[in-house]
Each structure stands twice: as structure tokens, then as C-alpha cells.
Motif scaffolding. Structure first.
Motif, PDB file in Angstrom:
ATOM      1  N   PHE A 222      38.159  45.103  25.578  1.00 14.01           N
ATOM      2  CA  PHE A 222      39.321  44.390  26.104  1.00 14.01           C
ATOM      3  C   PHE A 222      39.567  43.119  25.299  1.00 14.01           C
ATOM      4  O   PHE A 222      38.665  42.594  24.633  1.00 14.01           O
ATOM      5  CB  PHE A 222      39.098  44.028  27.580  1.00 14.01           C
ATOM      6  CG  PHE A 222      38.874  45.206  28.473  1.00 14.01           C
ATOM      7  CD1 PHE A 222      39.927  46.029  28.846  1.00 14.01           C
ATOM      8  CD2 PHE A 222      37.600  45.524  28.933  1.00 14.01           C
ATOM      9  CE1 PHE A 222      39.728  47.129  29.664  1.00 14.01           C
ATOM     10  CE2 PHE A 222      37.383  46.622  29.752  1.00 14.01           C
ATOM     11  CZ  PHE A 222      38.453  47.424  30.114  1.00 14.01           C
ATOM     12  N   GLY A 223      40.780  42.613  25.393  1.00 12.06           N
ATOM     13  CA  GLY A 223      41.134  41.384  24.700  1.00 12.06           C
ATOM     14  C   GLY A 223      40.392  40.183  25.279  1.00 12.06           C
ATOM     15  O   GLY A 223      40.004  40.164  26.455  1.00 12.06           O
ATOM     16  N   ARG A 224      40.217  39.177  24.452  1.00 12.07           N
ATOM     17  CA  ARG A 224      39.458  37.992  24.877  1.00 12.07           C
ATOM     18  C   ARG A 224      40.143  37.261  26.037  1.00 12.07           C
ATOM     19  O   ARG A 224      39.471  36.707  26.914  1.00 12.07           O
ATOM     20  CB  ARG A 224      39.284  37.043  23.684  1.00 12.07           C
ATOM     21  CG  ARG A 224      38.394  37.599  22.584  1.00 12.07           C
ATOM     22  CD  ARG A 224      38.364  36.677  21.385  1.00 12.07           C
ATOM     23  NE  ARG A 224      37.745  35.391  21.698  1.00 12.07           N
ATOM     24  CZ  ARG A 224      36.434  35.157  21.605  1.00 12.07           C
ATOM     25  NH1 ARG A 224      35.604  36.120  21.219  1.00 12.07           N
ATOM     26  NH2 ARG A 224      35.948  33.967  21.871  1.00 12.07           N
ATOM     27  N   GLU A 225      41.473  37.270  26.056  1.00 15.46           N
ATOM     28  CA  GLU A 225      42.176  36.576  27.133  1.00 15.46           C
ATOM     29  C   GLU A 225      41.926  37.260  28.476  1.00 15.46           C
ATOM     30  O   GLU A 225      41.779  36.599  29.505  1.00 15.46           O
ATOM     31  CB  GLU A 225      43.683  36.527  26.833  1.00 15.46           C
ATOM     32  CG  GLU A 225      44.043  35.691  25.621  1.00 15.46           C
ATOM     33  CD  GLU A 225      43.501  34.281  25.707  1.00 15.46           C
ATOM     34  OE1 GLU A 225      43.571  33.688  26.808  1.00 15.46           O
ATOM     35  OE2 GLU A 225      42.982  33.764  24.698  1.00 15.46           O
ATOM     36  N   LEU A 226      41.877  38.585  28.471  1.00 17.63           N
ATOM     37  CA  LEU A 226      41.586  39.302  29.711  1.00 17.63           C
ATOM     38  C   LEU A 226      40.163  39.017  30.168  1.00 17.63           C
ATOM     39  O   LEU A 226      39.918  38.797  31.367  1.00 17.63           O
ATOM     40  CB  LEU A 226      41.781  40.806  29.500  1.00 17.63           C
ATOM     41  CG  LEU A 226      41.440  41.695  30.703  1.00 17.63           C
ATOM     42  CD1 LEU A 226      42.328  41.355  31.900  1.00 17.63           C
ATOM     43  CD2 LEU A 226      41.578  43.174  30.346  1.00 17.63           C
ATOM     44  N   VAL A 227      39.221  39.005  29.243  1.00 18.66           N
ATOM     45  CA  VAL A 227      37.834  38.707  29.597  1.00 18.66           C
ATOM     46  C   VAL A 227      37.722  37.293  30.156  1.00 18.66           C
ATOM     47  O   VAL A 227      37.005  37.053  31.134  1.00 18.66           O
ATOM     48  CB  VAL A 227      36.912  38.898  28.370  1.00 18.66           C
ATOM     49  CG1 VAL A 227      35.477  38.517  28.717  1.00 18.66           C
ATOM     50  CG2 VAL A 227      36.965  40.345  27.889  1.00 18.66           C
ATOM     51  N   ARG A 228      38.439  36.352  29.569  1.00 19.54           N
ATOM     52  CA  ARG A 228      38.430  34.986  30.097  1.00 19.54           C
ATOM     53  C   ARG A 228      39.011  34.951  31.506  1.00 19.54           C
ATOM     54  O   ARG A 228      38.527  34.233  32.388  1.00 19.54           O
ATOM     55  CB  ARG A 228      39.236  34.057  29.185  1.00 19.54           C
ATOM     56  CG  ARG A 228      38.574  33.720  27.856  1.00 19.54           C
ATOM     57  CD  ARG A 228      39.288  32.556  27.164  1.00 19.54           C
ATOM     58  NE  ARG A 228      38.712  32.260  25.865  1.00 19.54           N
ATOM     59  CZ  ARG A 228      39.160  32.721  24.711  1.00 19.54           C
ATOM     60  NH1 ARG A 228      40.224  33.528  24.703  1.00 19.54           N
ATOM     61  NH2 ARG A 228      38.577  32.407  23.574  1.00 19.54           N
ATOM     62  N   GLY A 229      40.075  35.729  31.729  1.00 21.64           N
ATOM     63  CA  GLY A 229      40.718  35.729  33.043  1.00 21.64           C
ATOM     64  C   GLY A 229      39.795  36.218  34.139  1.00 21.64           C
ATOM     65  O   GLY A 229      39.762  35.645  35.233  1.00 21.64           O
ATOM     66  N   VAL A 230      39.017  37.282  33.871  1.00 18.29           N
ATOM     67  CA  VAL A 230      38.115  37.806  34.895  1.00 18.29           C
ATOM     68  C   VAL A 230      36.781  37.067  34.905  1.00 18.29           C
ATOM     69  O   VAL A 230      35.867  37.445  35.641  1.00 18.29           O
ATOM     70  CB  VAL A 230      37.887  39.323  34.718  1.00 18.29           C
ATOM     71  CG1 VAL A 230      39.177  40.082  34.907  1.00 18.29           C
ATOM     72  CG2 VAL A 230      37.265  39.628  33.363  1.00 18.29           C
ATOM     73  N   THR A 231      36.678  36.028  34.094  1.00 14.07           N
ATOM     74  CA  THR A 231      35.495  35.166  34.136  1.00 14.07           C
ATOM     75  C   THR A 231      35.796  33.855  34.846  1.00 14.07           C
ATOM     76  O   THR A 231      35.036  33.425  35.730  1.00 14.07           O
ATOM     77  CB  THR A 231      34.982  34.863  32.712  1.00 14.07           C
ATOM     78  OG1 THR A 231      34.668  36.085  32.040  1.00 14.07           O
ATOM     79  CG2 THR A 231      33.736  33.990  32.757  1.00 14.07           C
ATOM     80  N   PHE A 232      36.927  33.223  34.520  1.00 12.79           N
ATOM     81  CA  PHE A 232      37.219  31.890  35.030  1.00 12.79           C
ATOM     82  C   PHE A 232      38.308  31.850  36.097  1.00 12.79           C
ATOM     83  O   PHE A 232      38.420  30.847  36.807  1.00 12.79           O
ATOM     84  CB  PHE A 232      37.633  30.978  33.865  1.00 12.79           C
ATOM     85  CG  PHE A 232      36.575  30.838  32.811  1.00 12.79           C
ATOM     86  CD1 PHE A 232      35.395  30.158  33.075  1.00 12.79           C
ATOM     87  CD2 PHE A 232      36.742  31.397  31.552  1.00 12.79           C
ATOM     88  CE1 PHE A 232      34.413  30.025  32.107  1.00 12.79           C
ATOM     89  CE2 PHE A 232      35.774  31.277  30.577  1.00 12.79           C
ATOM     90  CZ  PHE A 232      34.599  30.586  30.848  1.00 12.79           C
ATOM     91  N   VAL A 233      39.126  32.892  36.229  1.00 10.94           N
ATOM     92  CA  VAL A 233      40.190  32.899  37.237  1.00 10.94           C
ATOM     93  C   VAL A 233      39.764  33.733  38.439  1.00 10.94           C
ATOM     94  O   VAL A 233      39.570  33.210  39.539  1.00 10.94           O
ATOM     95  CB  VAL A 233      41.518  33.425  36.636  1.00 10.94           C
ATOM     96  CG1 VAL A 233      42.619  33.391  37.688  1.00 10.94           C
ATOM     97  CG2 VAL A 233      41.920  32.592  35.420  1.00 10.94           C
ATOM     98  N   VAL A 234      39.648  35.016  38.260  1.00  5.75           N
ATOM     99  CA  VAL A 234      39.071  35.901  39.280  1.00  5.75           C
ATOM    100  C   VAL A 234      37.705  36.320  38.738  1.00  5.75           C
ATOM    101  O   VAL A 234      37.629  37.157  37.846  1.00  5.75           O
ATOM    102  CB  VAL A 234      39.956  37.141  39.522  1.00  5.75           C
ATOM    103  CG1 VAL A 234      39.352  38.008  40.620  1.00  5.75           C
ATOM    104  CG2 VAL A 234      41.372  36.717  39.892  1.00  5.75           C
ATOM    105  N   PRO A 235      36.620  35.739  39.235  1.00  7.46           N
ATOM    106  CA  PRO A 235      35.314  35.845  38.552  1.00  7.46           C
ATOM    107  C   PRO A 235      34.625  37.200  38.692  1.00  7.46           C
ATOM    108  O   PRO A 235      33.445  37.287  39.062  1.00  7.46           O
ATOM    109  CB  PRO A 235      34.503  34.728  39.214  1.00  7.46           C
ATOM    110  CG  PRO A 235      35.055  34.630  40.585  1.00  7.46           C
ATOM    111  CD  PRO A 235      36.541  34.892  40.439  1.00  7.46           C
ATOM    112  N   LEU A 236      35.341  38.274  38.393  1.00  3.10           N
ATOM    113  CA  LEU A 236      34.754  39.602  38.492  1.00  3.10           C
ATOM    114  C   LEU A 236      33.717  39.851  37.410  1.00  3.10           C
ATOM    115  O   LEU A 236      32.848  40.721  37.573  1.00  3.10           O
ATOM    116  CB  LEU A 236      35.856  40.658  38.402  1.00  3.10           C
ATOM    117  CG  LEU A 236      36.875  40.680  39.550  1.00  3.10           C
ATOM    118  CD1 LEU A 236      37.930  41.753  39.292  1.00  3.10           C
ATOM    119  CD2 LEU A 236      36.193  40.925  40.879  1.00  3.10           C
ATOM    120  N   ALA A 237      33.781  39.109  36.307  1.00  2.00           N
ATOM    121  CA  ALA A 237      32.813  39.302  35.227  1.00  2.00           C
ATOM    122  C   ALA A 237      31.390  39.025  35.692  1.00  2.00           C
ATOM    123  O   ALA A 237      30.429  39.548  35.105  1.00  2.00           O
ATOM    124  CB  ALA A 237      33.158  38.402  34.040  1.00  2.00           C
TER     125      ALA A 237
END
Length: 291
Positions: A222-237
Motif C-alpha cells: 500500500f501507499g505510504r499515505e494510506l499506511v500513515r492514515g491507519v497508523t496515526f488517524v484510525v490506528p488499525l496498524a
């Protein structure tokens, strides 16, 4: 309802505020168990129907992993991850989501209850609304997803060429437990949002069902922006991506600070606080149907 059943709602003279909170929490869990047990007894009255639905749930969820197997029939690695590694991601995500879906999946019905007025019925009972809503129509058939995910996870663990130290085993258990809590909080926040937007169940599903599908694949695809989103916005990572990278000895594609992959318990507690605040705000905003 007997006075003894109401007692946990009120703090004793020596309990203080903490005693009141603890009493309400215990009563909420007891009420949830009572309602869930009622639905389990209702389900088991038709054992053949339950067995068919359980098998169907197992088979339906197994198709997701079948798609991964077909994919690996054409490639040796996906985003640099081998089949056992992807199966490890799949298993941890499926088990964590399956447990949260079993325990709190009914929270997605908030919008429907607001529209048809049955939310008012829940508010008239001396039982926490979230306990009633989460345990309503407790679907034991959802065990199919948990069993299927557990089988894939067990296969992955047996095929991974890793030394399963006590630290790795503890981290795996933490992934399942914290992942269940994080997904459960997403269910609760999504339910709270439906107090304002009654037709938002599909939006919630994008983060719950869509989230678990996302986590079944390596973050490197996946793109880095998507990975950042699920890490810092919705912390599913923190459900499995970040701790799984440590278990598998993989590099973090975002280059995050060391130790952040061990932060899942803290993130789960923070999610609980956010979900609790969102639920109370949503419940306070409710003005009954037709108002």
C-alpha cells in the motif's frame, strides 16, 4: 428488577468515585452476559440451523484466504512477504476482528434503532444502553470467522522459520487481545456516529470489515499515505501490522521510532477512552425518534 441487581450502579459509602465506576462496569458486564446468554439459548434451540449457519460463516470467510492462496500460485512473494508471513497477518487480523465482531458487532444497528424508535425502549431499562445494544441478537455463528482465522494463524505459526521465544509469544497474544479492543472501539465509535447520521452504517463498515481486509495484506503493498492514515488517524496498524513486523523481523516501511510497535496496549487504552467519550456524546445528543 431486584434491588440487589441495581446495587452495582451505586457506590458504597467507602467506595467513592472509583467504587461507583467499578460498580457500573461490573453491572454492565453482567447485563451483557445475561442478554447474550439469552440469545445463545435461543440459537441452540435450533441446533441444525445453527450448525448450517456456522459452517456457512466459516466457508464464506475462508474464501478470503483462498484468494490469497490463488495469488501465491502465481507469485513467490507479495510485497516482499512470503505466504506464511501473509497468513500470519491474515490470521491475527481475522481472529481479532472476529472476536470484536462477536462481542460488539451489533453496535452497528444504532442507526436502525434510532430510525424505528426502538432506541427509546433501551433507554427505559435500568441497564447500560451499550450493553443492551452490543448483546442484542448475539450471533454465535460468528465463531466461524474466529475458528477459520485461528486455523490459518496456527498454520502460519507452524510454517514460519522463527524461534518462538517467550517475548514473541507474549507479543502474539497481545496482538490478538489489543486488536480485539481496537476493533471493538471502532464499532462503538461508529455506532455513536449513527446518533447524528442514522444511515452511516456503511461508513462504519468501511473501517471495520474494510479494515480487517486491509490488515490481511502486507503494509508494503500500500501507499505510504494510506499506511500513515491507519497508523496515526484510525490506528488499525497497531492491530497487527506494527507488532507483526517485530515478530517477523521486518523493517518498518515508515521508519517509525523503535518501540512504537510495542505500543498497542497503550493505543488500545486510548481508543477505549475515545470510544467512551464518543458514545456518551452520541447518547446525550439523542432526542428520540421524530423529534
Amino acid at each position: 428488577m431486584a434491588e440487589a441487581d441495581r446495587r452495582p450502579l451505586v457506590a458504597g459509602p467507602d467506595g467513592g468515585a472509583f467504587g461507583a465506576v467499578l460498580g457500573r462496569a461490573i453491572w454492565a458486564v453482567r447485563a451483557y452476559c445475561f442478554i447474550a446468554a439469552m440469545w445463545v439459548r435461543s440459537t441452540m434451540a435450533y441446533r441444525t440451523s445453527f450448525a448450517i449457519m456456522l459452517a456457512a460463516n466459516f466457508a464464506t470467510t475462508a474464501l478470503d484466504f483462498a484468494a490469497i492462496m490463488i495469488m501465491f500460485g502465481q507469485v513467490d512473494a507479495l510485497g516482499g512477504f512470503t505466504l506464511p508471513e501473509v497468513a500470519f497477518l491474515y490470521g491475527t487480523s481475522a481472529v481479532a476482528f472476529g472476536l470484536s465482531d462477536l462481542l460488539l458487532g451489533s453496535a452497528e444497528r444504532v442507526g436502525r434503532r434510532v430510525r424505528d424508535g426502538t432506541m427509546d425502549v433501551l433507554l427505559t431499562r435500568p441497564v447500560p444502553v451499550l450493553s443492551q445494544l452490543a448483546a442484542d441478537r448475539f450471533a454465535l455463528r460468528r465463531l466461524g470467522r474466529i475458528v477459520q482465522g485461528s486455523l490459518v494463524l496456527g498454520w502460519a505459526v507452524s510454517r514460519l522459520e522463527l524461534e518462538w521465544t517467550a517475548g514473541r509469544v507474549a507479543l502474539l497474544a497481545s496482538m490478538v487481545l489489543c486488536g480485539t479492543v481496537i476493533f471493538g472501539c471502532v464499532f462503538v465509535v461508529g455506532g455513536a456516529f449513527q446518533f447524528w447520521a442514522q444511515d452511516a452504517s456503511e461508513v462504519q463498515n468501511a473501517f471495520t470489515y474494510g479494515g480487517t481486509t486491509l490488515l490481511q495484506y502486507p503494509p508494503t503493498v500500500f501507499g505510504r499515505e494510506l499506511v500513515r492514515g491507519v497508523t496515526f488517524v484510525v490506528p488499525l496498524a497497531f492491530v497487527n501490522w506494527l507488532p507483526a513486523l517485530r515478530v517477523l523481523g521486518r523493517d518498518d516501511p515508515l521508519g517509525l521510532p523503535d518501540g512504537l510497535d510495542l505500543a498497542a496496549p497503550a493505543v488500545a487504552l486510548l481508543c477505549c477512552a475515545v470510544a467512551g467519550a464518543a458514545w456518551r456524546a452520541g447518547l446525550r445528543s439523542y432526542r428520540s425518534t421524530g423529534s
